[in-house]
Design a protein around this motif. Structure first.
Motif, PDB file in Angstrom:
ATOM      1  N   ALA A 106     -16.800  -2.274  -3.428  1.00  0.00           N
ATOM      2  CA  ALA A 106     -15.811  -3.184  -4.015  1.00  0.00           C
ATOM      3  C   ALA A 106     -15.173  -2.598  -5.273  1.00  0.00           C
ATOM      4  CB  ALA A 106     -16.456  -4.533  -4.321  1.00  0.00           C
ATOM      5  N   VAL A 107     -15.880  -1.731  -5.982  1.00  0.00           N
ATOM      6  CA  VAL A 107     -15.327  -1.136  -7.209  1.00  0.00           C
ATOM      7  C   VAL A 107     -14.169  -0.188  -6.908  1.00  0.00           C
ATOM      8  CG1 VAL A 107     -17.492  -1.351  -8.494  1.00  0.00           C
ATOM      9  CG2 VAL A 107     -16.990   0.770  -7.262  1.00  0.00           C
ATOM     10  N   GLN A 108     -13.993   0.199  -5.652  1.00  0.00           N
ATOM     11  CA  GLN A 108     -12.911   1.112  -5.276  1.00  0.00           C
ATOM     12  C   GLN A 108     -11.690   0.376  -4.715  1.00  0.00           C
ATOM     13  OE1 GLN A 108     -14.708   3.991  -2.615  1.00  0.00           O
ATOM     14  NE2 GLN A 108     -15.521   5.172  -4.322  1.00  0.00           N
ATOM     15  N   GLU A 109     -11.635  -0.915  -4.892  1.00  0.00           N
ATOM     16  CA  GLU A 109     -10.558  -1.716  -4.312  1.00  0.00           C
ATOM     17  C   GLU A 109      -9.171  -1.259  -4.768  1.00  0.00           C
ATOM     18  OE1 GLU A 109      -9.068  -6.346  -4.005  1.00  0.00           O
ATOM     19  OE2 GLU A 109     -11.009  -5.901  -4.903  1.00  0.00           O
ATOM     20  N   GLN A 110      -8.996  -0.984  -6.049  1.00  0.00           N
ATOM     21  CA  GLN A 110      -7.683  -0.552  -6.545  1.00  0.00           C
ATOM     22  C   GLN A 110      -7.285   0.797  -5.957  1.00  0.00           C
ATOM     23  OE1 GLN A 110      -5.454  -2.368  -8.263  1.00  0.00           O
ATOM     24  NE2 GLN A 110      -6.949  -3.994  -7.927  1.00  0.00           N
ATOM     25  N   PHE A 111      -8.247   1.714  -5.859  1.00  0.00           N
ATOM     26  CA  PHE A 111      -7.949   3.003  -5.237  1.00  0.00           C
ATOM     27  C   PHE A 111      -7.520   2.800  -3.786  1.00  0.00           C
ATOM     28  CE2 PHE A 111      -9.313   6.317  -2.331  1.00  0.00           C
ATOM     29  CZ  PHE A 111      -8.502   7.354  -2.760  1.00  0.00           C
ATOM     30  N   TYR A 136      -3.950   1.698  -3.550  1.00  0.00           N
ATOM     31  CA  TYR A 136      -3.083   2.858  -3.794  1.00  0.00           C
ATOM     32  C   TYR A 136      -3.049   3.758  -2.561  1.00  0.00           C
ATOM     33  CZ  TYR A 136      -1.967   7.607  -5.178  1.00  0.00           C
ATOM     34  OH  TYR A 136      -1.446   8.866  -5.220  1.00  0.00           O
ATOM     35  N   ASN A 137      -4.211   4.031  -2.002  1.00  0.00           N
ATOM     36  CA  ASN A 137      -4.315   4.917  -0.845  1.00  0.00           C
ATOM     37  C   ASN A 137      -3.563   4.347   0.364  1.00  0.00           C
ATOM     38  OD1 ASN A 137      -5.502   7.383   0.268  1.00  0.00           O
ATOM     39  ND2 ASN A 137      -6.601   5.967   1.597  1.00  0.00           N
ATOM     40  N   ASP A 138      -3.692   3.053   0.599  1.00  0.00           N
ATOM     41  CA  ASP A 138      -2.975   2.423   1.714  1.00  0.00           C
ATOM     42  C   ASP A 138      -1.465   2.580   1.544  1.00  0.00           C
ATOM     43  OD1 ASP A 138      -5.381   1.693   2.819  1.00  0.00           O
ATOM     44  OD2 ASP A 138      -5.282  -0.391   2.138  1.00  0.00           O
ATOM     45  N   ASN A 139      -0.987   2.417   0.329  1.00  0.00           N
ATOM     46  CA  ASN A 139       0.439   2.596   0.049  1.00  0.00           C
ATOM     47  C   ASN A 139       0.854   4.047   0.300  1.00  0.00           C
ATOM     48  OD1 ASN A 139       3.053   1.776  -0.931  1.00  0.00           O
ATOM     49  ND2 ASN A 139       2.553   2.888  -2.811  1.00  0.00           N
ATOM     50  N   PHE A 140       0.029   4.968  -0.132  1.00  0.00           N
ATOM     51  CA  PHE A 140       0.285   6.396   0.068  1.00  0.00           C
ATOM     52  C   PHE A 140       0.353   6.728   1.562  1.00  0.00           C
ATOM     53  CE2 PHE A 140      -1.495  10.744   0.432  1.00  0.00           C
ATOM     54  CZ  PHE A 140      -0.497  11.432  -0.242  1.00  0.00           C
ATOM     55  N   ILE A 141      -0.612   6.250   2.317  1.00  0.00           N
ATOM     56  CA  ILE A 141      -0.672   6.523   3.757  1.00  0.00           C
ATOM     57  C   ILE A 141       0.549   5.947   4.474  1.00  0.00           C
ATOM     58  CG2 ILE A 141      -1.930   5.924   5.875  1.00  0.00           C
ATOM     59  CD1 ILE A 141      -4.524   6.229   4.242  1.00  0.00           C
ATOM     60  N   SER A 142       1.027   4.812   4.033  1.00  0.00           N
ATOM     61  CA  SER A 142       2.166   4.175   4.710  1.00  0.00           C
ATOM     62  C   SER A 142       3.435   5.022   4.644  1.00  0.00           C
ATOM     63  CB  SER A 142       2.426   2.795   4.105  1.00  0.00           C
ATOM     64  OG  SER A 142       2.971   2.918   2.803  1.00  0.00           O
ATOM     65  N   LYS A 143       3.478   5.996   3.755  1.00  0.00           N
ATOM     66  CA  LYS A 143       4.661   6.841   3.602  1.00  0.00           C
ATOM     67  C   LYS A 143       4.542   8.188   4.326  1.00  0.00           C
ATOM     68  CE  LYS A 143       5.912   4.683  -0.782  1.00  0.00           C
ATOM     69  NZ  LYS A 143       5.653   3.402  -0.260  1.00  0.00           N
ATOM     70  N   TRP A 144       3.447   8.403   5.019  1.00  0.00           N
ATOM     71  CA  TRP A 144       3.264   9.659   5.739  1.00  0.00           C
ATOM     72  C   TRP A 144       4.295   9.805   6.848  1.00  0.00           C
ATOM     73  CZ3 TRP A 144      -2.711   9.719   6.807  1.00  0.00           C
ATOM     74  CH2 TRP A 144      -3.380  10.049   5.631  1.00  0.00           C
ATOM     75  N   LYS A 145       4.781  11.038   7.021  1.00  0.00           N
ATOM     76  CA  LYS A 145       5.724  11.310   8.102  1.00  0.00           C
ATOM     77  C   LYS A 145       5.120  12.202   9.181  1.00  0.00           C
ATOM     78  CE  LYS A 145       9.857  10.719   5.350  1.00  0.00           C
ATOM     79  NZ  LYS A 145      11.082  11.302   4.853  1.00  0.00           N
TER      80      LYS A 145
END
Length: 191
Positions: free
Chosen positions: A26-31, A34-43
């Motif tokens: 649970a302590v990694q929730e913010q990361f 961020y990671n989900d947002n980063f992955i959503s931009k992969w081409k």
């Protein structure tokens, strides 16, 4: 609360309790946001497997060449004053990590070198890394090195990263760049 988290960590190490592991993570929730947002931009990449402890990603260089990345969250059990030989990676819960024969390279990435894991757990995790990796990248200790391992399961190169930004001396900065000719498959050893 770190006291409760430490109790949960001990339970995780003893039982591989997935519910307890989720609570610790649970302590990694913010990361993760961020990671989900980063992955959503992969081409050119595809997320093949996604758990809080392990992600498998294919990076497509072109129609024929593909890199398989095995991303391990060794920081899931980090504590403020962690020591080598005390951390744990629940190998039994990472069942989907397999070597991809069709990929040009299988690359594993983890933050902590495996000697930060408990000795028996280190052996298990090292065996898995040897079986699924052509190259392993890790860091944490700010000392760079390249280790070539020749084992019965195959050859694996371990690349240890240095420090990108040293807090106490701004003149210390290092990183690695590798140029790998993956089109020369005639020289690639099979696992």
């Amino acid at each position: 609360d770190s006291y409760v988290r430490n109790i949960m960590l001990e339970k995780c190490k003893a039982t591989n309790d997935e519910i307890a592991i989720d609570k610790v993570l649970a302590v990694q929730e913010q990361f993760n946001k961020y990671n989900d947002n980063f992955i959503s931009k992969w081409k050119f990449s595809n997320l093949i497997h996604d758990t809080p402890l392990y992600r498998m990603v294919d990076y497509n260089l072109d129609e024929e060449l593909r890199l398989r990345f095995h991303l391990f969250n060794t920081a899931w059990c980090s504590t403020l004053n962690e020591a080598p030989g005390t951390m744990y990676m629940p190998v039994e819960l990472i069942r989907d990590a397999v070597y991809d024969e069709c990929a040009s390279l299988n690359i594993s990435v983890l933050h902590h070198p495996t000697h930060w894991l408990e000795p028996n757990n280190k052996r298990q995790f090292d065996q898995m890394l040897d079986q699924i990796s052509d190259i392993v990248f890790w860091g944490h200790e700010h000392a760079d090195d390249i280790i070539n391992q020749n084992k019965t399961s195959g050859n694996t190169a371990i690349i240890e990263g240095s420090v990108l930004q040293e807090n106490f001396d701004q003149d210390i900065s290092s990183f690695n760049i590798f140029n790998i000719d993956i089109k020369r498959t005639d020289e690639k050893e099979q696992k």
